[in-house]
Design an enzyme around this catalytic site. Sequence first.
Site, PDB file in Angstrom:
ATOM      1  N   SER A 131       0.839  -1.204   0.000  1.00  0.00           N
ATOM      2  CA  SER A 131       0.000   0.000   0.000  1.00  0.00           C
ATOM      3  C   SER A 131       0.873   1.253   0.000  1.00  0.00           C
ATOM      4  O   SER A 131       2.054   1.222   0.384  1.00  0.00           O
ATOM      5  CB  SER A 131      -0.893   0.027   1.240  1.00  0.00           C
TER       6      SER A 131
HETATM    7  N1  SAH Z   1      -0.606  -4.647   3.605  1.00  0.00           N
HETATM    8  C1  SAH Z   1       0.405  -5.283   2.813  1.00  0.00           C
HETATM    9  C2  SAH Z   1      -0.090  -5.933   1.517  1.00  0.00           C
HETATM   10  C3  SAH Z   1      -1.310  -5.371   0.902  1.00  0.00           C
HETATM   11  S1  SAH Z   1      -1.789  -6.224  -0.574  1.00  0.00           S
HETATM   12  C4  SAH Z   1       1.473  -4.293   2.462  1.00  0.00           C
HETATM   13  O1  SAH Z   1       1.230  -3.095   2.442  1.00  0.00           O
HETATM   14  O2  SAH Z   1       2.589  -4.737   2.212  1.00  0.00           O
HETATM   15  C5  SAH Z   1      -2.969  -7.345   0.082  1.00  0.00           C
HETATM   16  C6  SAH Z   1      -2.363  -8.628   0.546  1.00  0.00           C
HETATM   17  O3  SAH Z   1      -3.441  -9.444   0.984  1.00  0.00           O
HETATM   18  C7  SAH Z   1      -1.642  -9.406  -0.529  1.00  0.00           C
HETATM   19  O4  SAH Z   1      -0.360  -9.709  -0.092  1.00  0.00           O
HETATM   20  C8  SAH Z   1      -2.484 -10.650  -0.715  1.00  0.00           C
HETATM   21  O5  SAH Z   1      -1.700 -11.768  -1.041  1.00  0.00           O
HETATM   22  C9  SAH Z   1      -3.136 -10.767   0.639  1.00  0.00           C
HETATM   23  N2  SAH Z   1      -4.392 -11.537   0.663  1.00  0.00           N
HETATM   24  C10 SAH Z   1      -5.438 -11.451  -0.177  1.00  0.00           C
HETATM   25  N3  SAH Z   1      -6.401 -12.329   0.188  1.00  0.00           N
HETATM   26  C11 SAH Z   1      -5.935 -12.951   1.307  1.00  0.00           C
HETATM   27  C12 SAH Z   1      -6.460 -13.943   2.161  1.00  0.00           C
HETATM   28  N4  SAH Z   1      -7.656 -14.502   1.944  1.00  0.00           N
HETATM   29  N5  SAH Z   1      -5.734 -14.328   3.206  1.00  0.00           N
HETATM   30  C13 SAH Z   1      -4.513 -13.806   3.453  1.00  0.00           C
HETATM   31  N6  SAH Z   1      -3.950 -12.878   2.678  1.00  0.00           N
HETATM   32  C14 SAH Z   1      -4.667 -12.442   1.620  1.00  0.00           C
END
Ligand code: SAH
Length: 347
Positions: free
Chosen positions: A182
Amino acid sequence: MFCIGVDVVCRWLDKHSFDDIVDMRYHLLVLYGLFCACNFQVMLYGVVWTFYFILPIISGAERTHVNDTFTLRPNTCLMALEGQTLPIAAPCVEAKQFNERVVKLKSLVLSSSVPLSLWRFWSGNSLNKNKAMVEHLQHYGVISSKKVAEVMEAVDRALFVPDGSPPYLDSPMSIGYNATISAPHMHATCLQLLEENLQPGMRALDIGSGTGYLTACFALMVGPQGHAVGVEHIPELVSSSIQNIEKSAAASLLKEGSLQVHVGDGRLGWPELAPYDAIHVGAAAPEIPQPLIDQLKPGGRMVIPVGNIFQDLKVVDKNLDGSVSVRSETSVRYVPLTTRDAQLRNY
Ligand code: SAH
């Protein structure tokens, strides 16, 4: 610093005649040389300041003191720099016009402070640039909390973005697997919304922890007595996030166990350490998953993007009687909270 410097130079200029300055040019040059030897940035400032001296001369704005009123001898040539102030024509120009010209020159010099500060931003070391990013967010009112600023300064974002991406740009960036880190302003916003629930000793859950950046920030906020748990469903991202955290200011917390990152389906939360004072969800859910509400402590707060194409960042507060109140903070655009397969198939 630069503006103070310009102000000092302007005041000094007001107190000295042009001839004084020319007389002192060698002393000034030696002083400037000494500063340059200490710091390359000072050299750049010096170049800009020098413009302040040179520009009035090449634009014909040499000044002399006559009974405490400024008069001008226009069209003075650059040879003035050599101490040979040779006015080609000598009609006096109104002091007012001179002042207007000086004001223009001042604004020219001041406007050059923008590229200079940008240059400073890009040329400093990594932690300085990270600090500059935080200051930028403070300047624009995104960060108002001192604690959040301290934590974001401590956790260098460059350790969390993939090589080749500009780490301090206020924008989300791809981290592979159809996921993104993000934007810094979103991280700052979520940290601020959760600040009261990230006090030392509290428990925080970061769903969709991705790069591990926010999990590391949470861990620093709740400290060694608290718990920060990241849950991410892409195993490769979990491994790389652990490597990122190991290089960061939160490394010791990971080692001691107050910071953990797990592979799992975040829609189910992480019941082992529930209930949580703070839950952050980094991916947009079509609706708020019930297990996450269940794992929120009374008095706890969850921040979660909800929606499909149009999404709202929801703030979910669990009241002490167990009831839940939900409000929308702002419109957002996150990747979906979904299954691993759907994500890898690009939804
Ligand atoms: N907040 C993090 C990543 C944001 S992107 C940062 O800023 O680095 C959203 C993340 O959610 C991704 O890494 C994706 O793989 C994860 N994601 C999506 N669906 C998910 C689920 N059901 N369980 C766990 N992680 C999930």
